[in-house]
Each structure stands twice: as C-alpha cells, then as structure tokens.
Design an enzyme around this catalytic site. Sequence first.
Site, PDB file in Angstrom:
ATOM      1  N   PHE A  20       0.853  -0.803  -0.078  1.00  0.00           N
ATOM      2  CA  PHE A  20      -0.052  -0.085   0.058  1.00  0.00           C
ATOM      3  C   PHE A  20       1.151   1.152   0.229  1.00  0.00           C
ATOM      4  O   PHE A  20       1.934   1.329   1.035  1.00  0.00           O
ATOM      5  CB  PHE A  20      -0.749  -0.256   1.472  1.00  0.00           C
ATOM      6  CG  PHE A  20      -1.948   1.529   1.170  1.00  0.00           C
ATOM      7  CD1 PHE A  20      -2.584   1.427   0.308  1.00  0.00           C
ATOM      8  CD2 PHE A  20      -1.444   2.363   3.042  1.00  0.00           C
ATOM      9  CE1 PHE A  20      -3.436   2.520   0.230  1.00  0.00           C
ATOM     10  CE2 PHE A  20      -2.396   2.876   2.533  1.00  0.00           C
ATOM     11  CZ  PHE A  20      -3.355   3.869   1.800  1.00  0.00           C
ATOM     12  N   TYR A  22       1.263   5.387   0.038  1.00  0.00           N
ATOM     13  CA  TYR A  22       0.207   6.965   0.483  1.00  0.00           C
ATOM     14  C   TYR A  22       0.651   8.054   0.292  1.00  0.00           C
ATOM     15  O   TYR A  22      -0.255   8.629   0.548  1.00  0.00           O
ATOM     16  CB  TYR A  22      -0.495   6.585   1.874  1.00  0.00           C
ATOM     17  CG  TYR A  22       0.922   5.944   2.739  1.00  0.00           C
ATOM     18  CD1 TYR A  22       1.132   7.915   3.854  1.00  0.00           C
ATOM     19  CD2 TYR A  22       1.013   5.142   3.276  1.00  0.00           C
ATOM     20  CE1 TYR A  22       2.449   7.016   4.044  1.00  0.00           C
ATOM     21  CE2 TYR A  22       2.293   5.376   4.392  1.00  0.00           C
ATOM     22  CZ  TYR A  22       2.896   5.847   4.901  1.00  0.00           C
ATOM     23  OH  TYR A  22       3.923   5.814   5.221  1.00  0.00           O
ATOM     24  N   GLU A 110      13.011   2.952   1.469  1.00  0.00           N
ATOM     25  CA  GLU A 110      12.443   3.735   2.735  1.00  0.00           C
ATOM     26  C   GLU A 110      12.793   3.772   4.087  1.00  0.00           C
ATOM     27  O   GLU A 110      12.571   3.649   5.084  1.00  0.00           O
ATOM     28  CB  GLU A 110      10.898   2.548   2.848  1.00  0.00           C
ATOM     29  CG  GLU A 110      10.042   2.696   1.505  1.00  0.00           C
ATOM     30  CD  GLU A 110       8.994   3.848   1.314  1.00  0.00           C
ATOM     31  OE1 GLU A 110       9.502   4.833   2.006  1.00  0.00           O
ATOM     32  OE2 GLU A 110       8.990   3.774   0.253  1.00  0.00           O
TER      33      GLU A 110
END
Length: 264
Positions: A20, A22, A110
């Site tokens: 996911f 965002y 990340e």
Amino acid sequence: MADHQREIETFGSNDDFWLFGYGSLIWKPPPHYDQRIPGYIEGYVRRFWQASEDHRGTPEAPGRVVTLIDRAHWDTLTDHHEPTEKVWGAAYHIPSSKVAEVRTYLDIREINGYSIQFTPFHPAAPLTTTEISFSPPPPNPEPLISKGIKRSRTTSIQGEPNTPIRCLVYIGLPSNPQFLGPQDPDALARKILESKGPSGENREYLFNLEGALKGLSRASGDAHVSDLVHRCRALEARGSGQGGREEVALPKGESIEGLEEAEK
C-alpha cells in the site's frame, strides 16, 4: 516481535504480496507490479510529520514527507487539522518471482525512518489495474507525461469491491528518530517551500501528492494535504518576482536523477 518478523519474511510467498502506497508510491510506483488498485485503509491519519534527510531535504536541513499515525495515538495529540476517516492511496501486487527484488528496492527507498507494518486495504470500485512496466516492452512505449509519471493502460480485473486485501505498508512510527509530531501549519508550509534534497524540491512532493490523490477517486482528497498546498501557494504568491520560488541550497554534490523519495 518474533511473530512480526516471521510475517515480514514470509509475506508474499503465496503470490499474495500487496503493497500500500499513501505518499510518493502513488505517483512513483514500485518496479515489476502487475496490478494497481486505488482504495483506502482505515484507522490511520496521514500527516507531513516525518523528516526527510535523504530525498526532499538534507541532514542539515531536513524536508517534510508524509507518514501514518495510528488513529488511537493521534487522538492523544493536538493537531490543527481534522482527520479523514479513510486514508486513500494505491495497492500494488508484486508477482512472487519479483518479491525479493522489490523488497530490496523498497528497503532502500524507505530506509529513512520507516518500518514495515500490515493493514487491511479496501479496494475502490470498479477494481482496475494500471500497467506501467511491460515485459517484453510494447512496440510503441507511451511517452512520459511528467517527471516520473508514465501514460498507462488500464484494464479491468476480477474481484468484489471493498473486499479487504492484506497489504504491507511502510510507516514512520512515532518512535523513529525522524518523526516530528504535530507542527504549526504555517511553519510547516514554509519549511516545505524552503526544503530541497537529492530527489528535488519538497514542494514538488506536496503538489504531486495532492494531484495523485485527486486522481484516485471523487472521495480521495485529504484536507491536511490540500490545506498545506493552499498555504504554500499563498506564500508563493506573496514571494519575490520569481513567483515565490526562492533559491534553496542544494545538498553537496549533484542531484541524483530519478532518485525515489521516502514513502510512504
């Protein structure tokens, strides 16, 4: 902790690796995905409360990027913006043969304060997938329509709307050193306008995020994001003859072309 680590290591072994996004993953997808589904998760609040030292800022002058805050924890904080009930974004399916490669890519992308969590994702209807990477490439690849974004072919996929999908998601938890917590919106907007890193201007990240969210659904806007855009545009309009785009010191060395910003 051991169970969580085991789930991280085995996730996707049954060709069920869903990610996911965002933040920047909405408009800068991961490599090798074969399905992209707009939708939302619940129980979180999206905020520009994560410092960025590696993509939209530098260690000396960190920028600001989004993270997710658990709604129960957010309720204990003082915030200038009301939360949305749903955090909209996009889910990507990674084929099992590419999971290891994509995981390595994501761990690098990340690395600045984000950790792996899992969450139910609710697809929007109708379910669609947007194809950007092709193997083999099509005979006439479609051109870039803006930096980092390609024209895409959208095809229908089978599935029941709003059937939850378990997704992996990268979140900058409040315990991570880059988490900043609540900030004054005007000061936050000024910080975004003045920040720049190897991936480009911080404002570009903000403006791209708002545009990408609007492209997901009629209901996919985010008041926190849109309010920051409004404040930044107002500050730009009151700026110098350059339309408010003041010069910002670049990090040492040249910008890294195409470097992915921290996600979300």
